[in-house]
Structure formats: C-alpha cells, structure tokens
Design an enzyme around this catalytic site. Structure first.
Site, PDB file in Angstrom:
ATOM      1  N   TYR A  47      13.550 -42.261  23.952  1.00 32.24           N
ATOM      2  CA  TYR A  47      12.877 -41.061  23.951  1.00 32.24           C
ATOM      3  C   TYR A  47      13.781 -39.822  23.459  1.00 32.24           C
ATOM      4  O   TYR A  47      14.690 -39.957  23.840  1.00 32.24           O
ATOM      5  CB  TYR A  47      12.286 -40.799  25.526  1.00 32.24           C
ATOM      6  CG  TYR A  47      11.720 -39.241  25.788  1.00 32.24           C
ATOM      7  CD1 TYR A  47      10.206 -39.136  25.589  1.00 32.24           C
ATOM      8  CD2 TYR A  47      12.629 -38.315  26.058  1.00 32.24           C
ATOM      9  CE1 TYR A  47       9.840 -37.979  25.713  1.00 32.24           C
ATOM     10  CE2 TYR A  47      12.228 -37.044  26.266  1.00 32.24           C
ATOM     11  CZ  TYR A  47      10.506 -36.724  26.125  1.00 32.24           C
ATOM     12  OH  TYR A  47      10.161 -35.758  26.347  1.00 32.24           O
ATOM     13  N   GLU A 135       8.150 -33.873  20.837  1.00 30.77           N
ATOM     14  CA  GLU A 135       8.493 -35.015  21.647  1.00 30.77           C
ATOM     15  C   GLU A 135       8.368 -36.411  20.805  1.00 30.77           C
ATOM     16  O   GLU A 135       7.173 -36.473  20.273  1.00 30.77           O
ATOM     17  CB  GLU A 135       7.503 -34.972  22.935  1.00 30.77           C
ATOM     18  CG  GLU A 135       7.803 -36.323  23.906  1.00 30.77           C
ATOM     19  CD  GLU A 135       6.613 -36.211  25.084  1.00 30.77           C
ATOM     20  OE1 GLU A 135       7.204 -35.937  26.099  1.00 30.77           O
ATOM     21  OE2 GLU A 135       5.666 -36.585  24.828  1.00 30.77           O
TER      22      GLU A 135
END
Length: 325
Positions: A47, A135
């Site tokens: 991530y 993101e």
C-alpha cells in the site's frame, strides 16, 4: 466486499459476471459500468498513499508491505507495519528524491528503485493536480517480480477544480442530487441530510454548530448550507430556492453572524425571496453582527421578527418543526 469484483476464466464467464454486477446496488448506487481487467498473479500486496497532514501543514506519504482490502485493520491492529513520512516541499520541475526510509518496505533493491520512481511520479501528480488524497492499493509484486498499481483512488480538492477544467469534466453529475447541483451553480456549499429543519447559515463552523444545537434540542437538520461571507441578496434567494425544493422541510432557520456579511443585506435577501418565491413555510431568523439593527428593522417592517440569540432561534425552529409533525 460488496460483490462488485468477480473473476472469470472465459468470455462467457465475463458476460455472466458482468450481468451479476450490473444487477447490484453498491452503497446505494446502481452499477452503470463494468471495468474488465487482466487478472494478475500476486506475490505480495503493498500500500502507498499520499494525503494532506493538516497538523503538520504538509503532505504525508504512507507506505506498507501489508496492503490490500484490510489496510485499515492493519493500521489499527499492527501500526508498526505502517511507515509514515512527512515529505519535503515540492516545487514543479524539480527532481524529487523519495525519502530512503520509505523504501525500506521493499526487500529487493530492484523493487525499491521501481517504487521510488512510482512514488516520485505520484508526488508530482498529487501536487500539480491539487489532490487531497492519492492512494495505490494494492501496489502488487507479481510472481515474476514486477510492481504494478493494481488499483488506485484519487480525491481532488473541489475548491481547486477551477484550475483543472479537464479534471472537472470527469465528474459524474448523476452522483449529485439536484439540490447539490443547484448549490454548485450558485457557488453555495450544500450537503443534504434527512431532517425537517432547513438551515441557511453563513460560515461552515457556524453551520456545523447550528446543526449540533438543533440535534441537542431534539430536532433534525435537513441540510448543511453555507451562504459564505458575501452580502449578496441574490445568493440568499438562490439558497431559499434550494431549501424550498425539499418538501420535507417544515421550517427554515436562518442563522447569520455578521462580520464581513452585513445583516441588512441578508435581510434584503430574505425579503426579496419572500416576495419572489411566495414562501409560506415558517421562517426563524437570527441576526447579529454588522448592521444588525438595520437588518432587524427591515425584517420588522416586512412582518418578520429576528432573534439576537442563536439558542433562542434554534429552540423556536425545533418547536415549530415538532408541532408540525
């Protein structure tokens, strides 16, 4: 998790999966499009994201080797798996060096180098497009050791869209209600809620406090509506049009604390709206601040009263809504 992602091994299976997905409502929205993408063989999920850190007044990069759909759970239960770094200032055109502590998440030097290049590109994207969030999750390492952005999310600052007409054109207008679209056209900040007390307030902080007080006194706000710091009578008329379109509203509460906003101009807007729109709903008005005496006098001459205290006005609006139930 809502069933909107399915795997398929043949064209026929793709067609069936698409039919199943089109039949769904996800978070209240009907599915209108399906994206068909290559299925990737995943070795590991990472991530990384960029977001505004308002306390530090900068951009923060968050990176983890425990990416995937449960990253929020990881942040709560295993925060040591999350690397967070406040980034140095970005200037357009500069060669951006990604902080080395971020790249320790990647075991292989080759992966770290590829990730550094991707992060530098995301930092440019974040700053040059006035984003509030970028993101990538998951950022995956495939079984042949390639790093791929398998999914991404970008949140743009609405207040900066005037600088990016190409991005503004990407909006899905159907995701906004008609009153939200009308508020945008009138340059008003509006969010629809489920109550029956219409709110027209100047200033976001006062608008939030007004809604809190309505709830405290047993009422339910129908909306957040900030007419801003201007003293434009037509803005008041536009705000009333938006509120009156909601047929569940039983009373309109106008709460004005005049600083830059002049109470007499707001009063003129209320009187104009009453004349033009034929308002029959009860109005509760609170005026205090710049030119409040002139504003109250104007309303009084038009047959309307104005409170000076916020709590008194809110109690009155809640009582009217309750008696109309």
């Amino acid at each position: 998790k809502a069933g909107g992602v399915k795997s398929a091994a043949s064209p026929a299976a793709v067609a069936q999966a698409a039919r199943d997905i089109f039949a769904l409502h996800i978070s209240g929205y009907p599915v209108e499009r399906v994206l068909v993408a290559e299925a990737l063989q995943i070795k590991q999920e990472y991530y990384f994201g960029l977001t505004i850190d308002r306390n530090a007044r900068g951009v923060r990069c968050i990176l983890s080797a425990a990416g995937g759909i449960d990253i929020e759970l990881t942040a709560q239960e295993a925060p040591q798996k999350i690397v967070s770094v406040l980034l140095p200032p970005y200037f357009p055109g500069q060669k951006y060096e990604v902080p080395s502590e971020l790249l320790r998440v990647f075991e292989a030097q080759e992966s770290a180098a590829a990730a550094a290049e991707a992060l530098a590109a995301l930092i440019r994207l974040f700053n040059e497009n006035d984003c509030s969030l970028v993101e990538v999750n998951p950022y995956i390492l495939t079984i042949d050791n390639k790093l791929i952005a398998a999914d991404a999310k970008i949140v743009l600052d609405d207040n900066a869209l005037f600088k990016h007409p190409d991005l503004e054109a990407l909006q899905n207008r159907e995701e906004y209600s008609e009153d939200e679209r009308a508020a945008r056209r009138a340059n008003l900040s509006f969010v629809g809620l489920t109550g029956d007390i219409g709110c027209m307030v100047n200033g976001a902080g006062l608008a939030m406090a007004t809604m809190d007080l309505i709830e405290l006194f047993g009422g339910r706000p129908a909306n957040f509506l900030d007419v801003g710091g201007s003293s434009n009578s037509q803005k008041v008329v536009a705000a009333f049009k938006i509120l009156l379109a909601n047929k569940t509203i039983k009373v309109v509460l106008v709460n004005i604390f005049g600083g830059i906003t002049r109470c007499d101009d707001i009063a003129a807007g209320i009187i104009l709206a009453k004349q033009e729109l034929g308002i029959t709903l009860p109005l509760v008005v609170r005026l205090t601040g710049t030119n409040e005496e002139q504003g109250r006098k104007m309303l009084s001459e038009a047959g309307l009263a104005a409170e000076a205290a916020m709590a008194a006005a809110v109690r009155q609006a809640v009582a009217i809504a309750g008696s109309a139930a």
